[in-house]
Design an enzyme around this catalytic site. Structure first.
Site, PDB file in Angstrom:
ATOM      1  N   LYS A   1      -0.477   0.654  26.126  1.00 23.79           N
ATOM      2  CA  LYS A   1      -1.640   1.452  25.763  1.00 23.79           C
ATOM      3  C   LYS A   1      -2.560   1.562  26.973  1.00 23.79           C
ATOM      4  O   LYS A   1      -2.888   0.560  27.604  1.00 23.79           O
ATOM      5  CB  LYS A   1      -2.370   0.797  24.584  1.00 23.79           C
TER       6      LYS A   1
ATOM      7  N   GLU B   1      -4.675  -1.862   3.473  1.00 24.77           N
ATOM      8  CA  GLU B   1      -5.872  -1.796   2.639  1.00 24.77           C
ATOM      9  C   GLU B   1      -5.651  -2.372   1.245  1.00 24.77           C
ATOM     10  O   GLU B   1      -6.527  -3.069   0.708  1.00 24.77           O
ATOM     11  CB  GLU B   1      -6.351  -0.346   2.539  1.00 24.77           C
TER      12      GLU B   1
ATOM     13  N   ARG C   1      -7.220   4.014  -0.525  1.00 22.00           N
ATOM     14  CA  ARG C   1      -5.850   3.509  -0.617  1.00 22.00           C
ATOM     15  C   ARG C   1      -5.755   2.266  -1.499  1.00 22.00           C
ATOM     16  O   ARG C   1      -4.688   1.937  -1.989  1.00 22.00           O
ATOM     17  CB  ARG C   1      -5.318   3.176   0.777  1.00 22.00           C
TER      18      ARG C   1
END
Length: 637
Positions: A283, A376, A404
């Site tokens: 990244k 979640e 969610r």
């Protein structure tokens, strides 16, 4: 940085078709040009940055080898899809990304035929690509589907549900696991790349299939061979889990080694059945500050590429900006103060440590901090388990992500009446991430739940006191607050329990009463000054202050509710229902978010478009106040 950066190869590419005309020798120089262009553009406009830097070579290889848009590329979340946007004809508009009327922050079907699936939340790519593969098979179309999912996205249960289904169907689906959570380990080099090419090649595949046919006639031999193959793979690669799902695991390979990527993808493209390619990327690749701190450079505001992101000089910050903390910081300070008073407090977040303001809490109370990754549903269910055994869990979660976990909120928390406190950040309109991240619906979907207490603070201090109030309750509670800063009210260090379900009159006027929920108090007060209206800070959405509503109804000709939530089923509906339950006939109009999606832009842009401001409230009230006469009825925006 010079505005006239040199990108001679990129300048010739307006579509993946143009990319596929290049010789392979030009692809690595193109990758460098793309990184330069991305740095130049995003440093000026802001946007998601580090993830896209890490996916440059992978994006080039996919568009170079697959016949997009006929072949489908499905990006997970879309943080990593900026290079995809550049290569698919949107380079000249990249500087507008996340701005009003500009490019969408994530892939969006309406924006480009190359955006096969609209995204915003994570972990949907494998399910979507499987659905497209099934559609292609049923329609007799020969095309490929590729899901590109980050390692964070693979932590969600939805991704594993999709893997299980895809492996069972033996569908022609390619899943690319873009693993950027680690540096390139020693085994991801020549040996591992060579191994990946071998197991994705035709010779290995042919021998594998042929061996199955032969060994299937020999008792126990096939199972023994499978175990041996898994053991050999397991010595070199961590792919046994995916093999158990029915996928042919390939990798890991260096995601920045274009020749290795191209060779492996060429082989995989010819294989039948579900394939999983494990790619290791870095990244922030190519920009040293982002490599060193990919979290800081995940989503950025404009910065100087030569200096990187630097903290603002306090002397140059406007006084009002310097003294106004964000609501996330208000929460972060409160939870540390509360944890010092009560050792039962535990904090849970689904991968939103920085965004939710929990960095300090993790440092000070590491054993009481739980980041459950992008899960979640699990964040709420595990909180319920903690509450069952005497802890006091606080779930710090964005409004849009709480959607969610709605089933767990109902079944695991509400039905069992457990004292879980939901600190709901990013409620209402969030700004540049757009409709996928707006928290427009939480009041509507929570208000119908028994046992639930719902609060909406109008300012920073009220937010702190509401968090304390909710924590003291022996039942589920939720405090929903917006992104960014509040009006600048001084925060009281001392924490006080607010009277449950009680509103407060902030301005007394005549004829019209404006009932404001949360963030709408400030514009409601401005409108109230213009109209000489009574203005009430409602504070509680549930339980609603019935006594106050009935009192206001008796002394005013018109009640106006204002909220930063959809009107349907929102806080205004609670006022309507209160009047109806008491048999009161009263003119009521409900004002809130319109029944349409609000496009991305700054938070203020979105509020203005939704007309959730002083002018919008005034125009709305004036539109209906002329219809008074003797007619009394409930009306909606």
């Amino acid at each position: 940085m010079n505005d006239n950066i040199s990108t001679p190869i990129l300048d010739r590419i307006n579509s993946p078709h143009d990319l596929r005309q290049l010789p392979e020798s030009k692809l690595e120089p193109l990758a460098e040009e793309l990184r330069s262009f991305l740095l130049h553009s995003v440093s000026q406009s802001g946007g998601h940055f580090a993830a896209s830097l890490g996916a440059v070579e992978l994006t080039i290889a996919l568009h170079y080898l697959f016949d997009t848009p006929r072949d489908r590329l499905i990006w997970d979340v879309g943080h990593q899809a900026y290079i995809h946007k550049i290569l698919t004809g949107r380079r000249d508009r990249l500087h507008t990304i996340r701005k009003k009327d500009g490019l969408a922050p994530f892939p969006r079907r309406e924006e480009s035929e190359y955006d096969a699936f609209g995204v915003g939340h994570s972990s949907t790519s494998i399910s979507a690509s499987l659905g497209m593969a099934i559609a292609a098979a049923l329609k007799g179309e020969k095309r490929k589907t590729v899901a590109i999912i980050g390692d964070g996205g693979m932590t969600a249960g939805l991704a594993f549900e999709a893997l299980n289904h895809a492996g069972d169907l033996h569908s022609d689906t390619l899943v690319i696991l873009n693993d950027n959570n680690m540096s390139i380990s020693p085994n991801v080099g020549a040996l591992s790349n060579r191994f990946a090419r071998i197991i994705s090649g035709k010779l290995y595949t042919t021998v594998r299939k042929g061996s199955k046919k032969v060994l299937s006639n020999i008792p126990n031999a096939l199972e023994l061979a499978k175990r041996a193959e898994e053991h050999v793979k397991g010595l070199i690669v961590p792919g046994t889990l995916f093999e158990e799902f029915g996928f042919n695991y390939i990798g890991p390979i260096d995601g920045h080694d274009l020749p290795a990527l191209l060779a492996t993808l060429r082989n995989i493209r010819e294989l039948d059945g579900p394939q999983l390619l494990h790619v290791i990327t870095q990244k922030g690749k190519g920009y040293a500050p982002a490599e060193a701190d990919p979290v800081k450079y995940h989503g950025v505001t404009p910065f100087d590429p030569d200096k990187g992101i630097v903290a603002p000089d306090k002397a140059t910050v406007a006084p009002d900006k310097a003294t106004k903390p964000t609501y996330s910081k208000v929460f972060g300070d409160w939870i540390c103060d509360m944890a010092a008073q009560d050792d039962r407090l535990v904090a849970i977040t689904p991968a939103m440590r920085e965004g939710s303001g929990l960095v300090r809490f993790e440092q000070e109370y590491p054993k009481r901090y739980f980041d459950v990754a992008i899960a979640e549903q699990h964040s709420v269910a595990v909180a319920a388990g903690m509450a069952c055994d005497g802890l006091k869990p606080v779930v710090a979660i964005y409004s849009t992500f709480l959607q969610r976990a709605y089933d767990q909120m109902i079944h695991d928390v509400v039905i069992q009446n457990l004292p879980v406190l939901f600190a709901i950040d990013r409620a209402g309109l969030v700004g540049d991430d757009g409709p996928t991240h707006n928290g427009c619906y939480d009041l509507s979907f929570m208000r119908c739940l028994p046992n639930m207490v719902i609060m909406a603070p109008a300012d920073e201090n009220e937010c702190r006191q509401m968090l304390y109030t909710g924590f003291q309750l022996d039942q589920p509670s939720a405090i929903r607050y917006p992104r960014g800063t509040g009006p600048g009210v001084e925060i009281q260090k001392k924490m006080t329990v607010l009277p449950l379900g009680k509103a407060e009159i902030r301005r007394r006027g005549r004829k019209i009463a404006i009932l404001a929920f949360g963030t709408m108090l400030v514009p409601a007060l401005d409108a109230g000054d213009e109209l000489d209206a009574t203005v009430v800070n409602m504070r509680f959405v549930k339980p609603i202050d019935e006594e106050m509503i009935l009192e206001l109804s008796a002394g005013h000709e018109l009640l106006v509710t204002v909220e930063e939530n959809v009107v349907q089923g929102g806080a205004g509906s609670a006022v309507n229902e209160t009047l109806a339950a008491h048999g009161v006939i009263q003119r009521v109009i409900n004002y809130g978010l319109p029944d349409r999606l609000i496009a991305h832009g700054s938070r203020q842009d979105m509020l203005d478009e939704a007309r959730l401001n002083r002018e919008g409230i005034l125009a709305f009230i004036q539109r209906y106040s002329v219809k008074t006469g003797k007619e009394k009825k409930i009306q909606r925006a």
